[in-house]
Design a protein around this motif. Structure first.
Motif, PDB file in Angstrom:
ATOM      1  N   ALA A  35      26.639  41.844  33.178  1.00  0.00           N
ATOM      2  CA  ALA A  35      27.187  43.191  33.049  1.00  0.00           C
ATOM      3  C   ALA A  35      27.231  43.710  31.620  1.00  0.00           C
ATOM      4  O   ALA A  35      27.904  44.694  31.349  1.00  0.00           O
ATOM      5  N   SER A  62      31.701  44.283  32.173  1.00  0.00           N
ATOM      6  CA  SER A  62      32.232  43.207  33.013  1.00  0.00           C
ATOM      7  C   SER A  62      33.582  43.562  33.631  1.00  0.00           C
ATOM      8  O   SER A  62      33.867  43.163  34.756  1.00  0.00           O
ATOM      9  N   ALA A 100      32.818  45.824  36.539  1.00  0.00           N
ATOM     10  CA  ALA A 100      32.192  45.020  37.593  1.00  0.00           C
ATOM     11  C   ALA A 100      33.227  44.159  38.306  1.00  0.00           C
ATOM     12  O   ALA A 100      33.192  44.029  39.540  1.00  0.00           O
TER      13      ALA A 100
END
Length: 89
Positions: A57, A65, A68
């Motif tokens: 990510a 991240s 995500a």
């Protein structure tokens, strides 16, 4: 009875983890002191979730991240948890 208790408990856990991830994201913008015990706690609780996602990510200098992780929690992990609880009980 137990089914609804487990589903509500799972919901609160997912919301708590989401809140901690958002706090981690905000702290990365403001760069607080790493010696602060609250900062250590938040990083300690969220880094095991975020570090595996960083392999996939991070796009250039931007780390997605956190986003995500929240999407995975809200739209994949929690619905699977609900289906599993309903299948068991």
């Amino acid at each position: 009875m137990i089914e609804s208790i487990l589903i509500v408990a799972g919901h609160y856990l997912v919301e708590l983890i989401t809140l901690l991830i958002v706090a981690n994201i905000l702290m990365s913008w403001f760069n607080p002191s790493p010696d602060n015990p609250i900062v250590k706690l938040i990083y300690g609780l969220t880094e095991p979730i975020l570090s595996p996602l960083r392999r996939f990510a991070v796009i250039g200098p931007i780390d997605f991240s956190g986003i995500a992780a929240v999407v995975l929690l809200q739209f994949i992990i929690y619905p699977l948890y609900q289906m599993l609880i309903k299948a068991i009980f």
